[in-house]
Design a protein around this motif. Structure first.
Motif, short mmCIF file in Angstrom:
data_model
loop_
_atom_site.label_atom_id
_atom_site.label_comp_id
_atom_site.label_asym_id
_atom_site.label_seq_id
_atom_site.Cartn_x
_atom_site.Cartn_y
_atom_site.Cartn_z
N CYS A 21 0.76 -1.16 0.18
CA CYS A 21 -0.14 -0.12 -0.04
C CYS A 21 0.98 1.34 -0.16
CB CYS A 21 -0.82 0.06 1.23
SG CYS A 21 -2.23 1.36 1.33
N ALA A 22 2.00 1.34 0.76
CA ALA A 22 2.78 2.43 0.81
C ALA A 22 3.48 2.49 -0.23
CB ALA A 22 4.06 2.21 2.03
N ALA A 23 3.78 1.46 -1.26
CA ALA A 23 4.57 1.63 -2.23
C ALA A 23 3.61 2.35 -3.49
CB ALA A 23 5.08 0.31 -3.07
N LEU A 24 2.36 1.97 -3.29
CA LEU A 24 1.41 2.49 -4.21
C LEU A 24 1.21 4.13 -4.06
CD1 LEU A 24 -1.32 -0.15 -4.37
CD2 LEU A 24 -0.28 0.55 -6.37
N ALA A 25 1.28 4.46 -2.71
CA ALA A 25 1.28 5.72 -2.24
C ALA A 25 2.25 6.66 -2.69
CB ALA A 25 0.84 5.92 -0.79
N ALA A 26 3.46 6.11 -2.50
CA ALA A 26 4.44 6.87 -2.79
C ALA A 26 4.90 7.19 -3.95
CB ALA A 26 5.98 6.05 -2.16
N ARG A 27 4.53 5.99 -5.14
CA ARG A 27 4.56 5.89 -6.59
C ARG A 27 3.48 7.11 -7.18
NH1 ARG A 27 1.28 1.52 -10.09
NH2 ARG A 27 -0.47 2.90 -9.25
N ASP A 28 2.40 7.37 -6.51
CA ASP A 28 1.31 8.12 -6.91
C ASP A 28 1.29 9.50 -6.35
OD1 ASP A 28 0.82 6.05 -8.76
OD2 ASP A 28 -1.01 5.43 -7.51
N HIS A 29 1.87 9.80 -5.20
CA HIS A 29 1.82 11.10 -4.32
C HIS A 29 2.98 11.31 -3.74
CE1 HIS A 29 -2.63 10.98 -4.75
NE2 HIS A 29 -2.43 9.60 -4.64
N ASP A 30 2.94 12.49 -3.18
CA ASP A 30 4.00 13.05 -2.34
C ASP A 30 3.75 12.33 -0.89
OD1 ASP A 30 5.98 14.13 -0.81
OD2 ASP A 30 5.21 16.32 -0.81
N ALA A 31 4.08 11.36 -0.44
CA ALA A 31 3.54 10.41 0.56
C ALA A 31 4.26 10.75 1.89
CB ALA A 31 3.74 8.89 0.19
N ALA A 32 3.70 10.68 2.94
CA ALA A 32 3.90 10.67 4.41
C ALA A 32 3.61 9.54 5.17
CB ALA A 32 3.54 11.78 5.01
N ALA A 33 4.29 8.97 5.87
CA ALA A 33 3.91 7.73 6.55
C ALA A 33 3.82 7.83 8.01
CB ALA A 33 4.99 6.62 6.18
N VAL A 34 2.98 7.13 8.60
CA VAL A 34 2.71 7.12 9.92
C VAL A 34 2.35 5.62 10.66
CG1 VAL A 34 -0.16 7.29 9.66
CG2 VAL A 34 1.03 7.88 11.91
N HIS A 35 3.16 5.44 11.75
CA HIS A 35 3.06 4.15 12.24
C HIS A 35 2.64 4.14 13.83
CE1 HIS A 35 4.81 0.14 13.13
NE2 HIS A 35 5.18 0.78 14.17
N VAL A 36 1.88 3.47 14.20
CA VAL A 36 1.17 3.35 15.44
C VAL A 36 1.71 2.20 16.16
CG1 VAL A 36 -0.91 3.40 16.66
CG2 VAL A 36 -0.89 4.44 14.56
N SER A 37 2.41 2.42 17.32
CA SER A 37 2.97 1.37 18.19
C SER A 37 1.86 1.53 19.17
CB SER A 37 4.22 1.47 18.86
OG SER A 37 5.22 1.62 17.71
N TYR A 38 1.37 0.11 19.60
CA TYR A 38 0.12 0.14 20.54
C TYR A 38 0.60 -1.13 21.64
CZ TYR A 38 -1.31 -3.49 17.05
OH TYR A 38 -1.40 -4.62 16.46
N GLY A 39 1.64 -1.26 21.93
CA GLY A 39 1.76 -2.34 22.72
C GLY A 39 1.77 -3.70 22.41
N GLN A 40 1.63 -3.81 21.10
CA GLN A 40 1.51 -5.19 20.49
C GLN A 40 2.94 -6.11 20.72
OE1 GLN A 40 2.20 -2.35 18.89
NE2 GLN A 40 2.73 -2.46 16.63
N ARG A 41 2.76 -7.42 20.54
CA ARG A 41 3.92 -8.36 21.13
C ARG A 41 5.24 -7.92 20.19
NH1 ARG A 41 2.42 -13.31 23.67
NH2 ARG A 41 0.42 -13.50 24.23
N THR A 42 5.14 -7.56 18.92
CA THR A 42 6.11 -7.46 17.93
C THR A 42 6.27 -6.16 17.49
OG1 THR A 42 4.65 -7.90 16.17
CG2 THR A 42 5.79 -9.62 16.87
N GLU A 43 6.19 -4.97 18.70
CA GLU A 43 6.08 -3.67 18.49
C GLU A 43 7.51 -3.19 17.97
OE1 GLU A 43 5.55 0.31 21.10
OE2 GLU A 43 5.10 -1.70 21.98
#
Length: 229
Positions: A21-43
């Motif tokens: 999905c990020a590859a599509l966004a970066a291909r077609d737009h000036d993309a910014a990325a957000v990552h949410v850490s929520y205490g998951q096991r593999t955070e």
């Protein structure tokens, strides 16, 4: 294809679907990325994947958000250590214990808020309905409803949630990722381990099956496969 100069925000967990999905966004737009850490096991492992994927795709604007609500609430094997992560064969037709209650609403809220600040017109999320674990917040109707909320709850009401993968099979996502040159080797999908993927949780099994059906080898290490070798 000429890249749209309009900004877009992409939710990037570090997993296979979000990477494509990020590859599509970066291909077609000036993309910014957000990552949410929520205490998951593999955070921490997912966070490393996030930064590595951004580096590969040339996404400069990055936001890592800490969400303590979901781990405080619990109720999911991903956030509550007292609930074991089941192997794929143990998951039936009900919504599995790996479902994090209403998680994507938290993610989307953060992404939409940032999109307003950046002046971005779209928020990309790699939600998948086909070949998925059956999470209710991965259904098309959910995103249609969320877009209505955005119209009513933002200044201009013009930000749109985009779900380019939602109707694709997992194998089709693998093929698309390979066509795009998405760094699938940098991704992490396992629910339980951070050293090598377990190979037996629902996420690992769906991913391995997708690569097999796509006629390609999964480039990340698996503990279960190493034990069989």
């Amino acid at each position: 294809m000429v890249k749209d100069t309009q900004r877009a925000v992409v939710l990037l967990s570090g997993g296979m679907d979000s990477c494509v999905c990020a590859a599509l966004a970066a291909r077609d737009h000036d993309a910014a990325a957000v990552h949410v850490s929520y205490g998951q096991r593999t955070e921490e492992r997912e966070c490393r994947a996030f930064f590595a994927i951004c580096d590969h795709l040339g996404i400069r604007d990055r936001l890592r958000v800490k969400n303590e609500v979901l781990s405080a609430i619990g109720g999911s094997a991903l956030t509550d250590r007292s609930i074991g992560v089941p192997e794929s064969h143990a998951i039936g037709h009900d919504i599995p214990v790996t479902y994090v209650p209403f998680r994507n609403a938290h993610f989307l809220s953060a992404a939409v808020s940032w999109a307003e600040v950046l002046g971005a017109g779209q928020v990309y999320i790699g939600a998948v309905e086909q070949d998925s674990s059956g999470y209710p917040d991965c259904r098309p109707a959910y995103y249609q409803a969320f877009n209505e909320v955005i119209k009513l709850g933002t200044k201009d009401g013009r930000i749109e949630i985009v779900t380019p993968l939602i109707q694709l099979r997992k194998s089709e996502i693998v093929r698309l990722g390979l066509e795009l040159g998405a760094p699938l080797d940098l991704t992490w999908s396992c629910y339980s381990r951070e050293d090598s993927a377990c190979g037996v949780c629902d996420s690992c099994v769906l991913r391995l099956r997708a690569f097999q059906d796509a006629g390609s080898a999964d480039p990340i290490p698996y503990a279960a496969l190493a034990q069989r070798a």
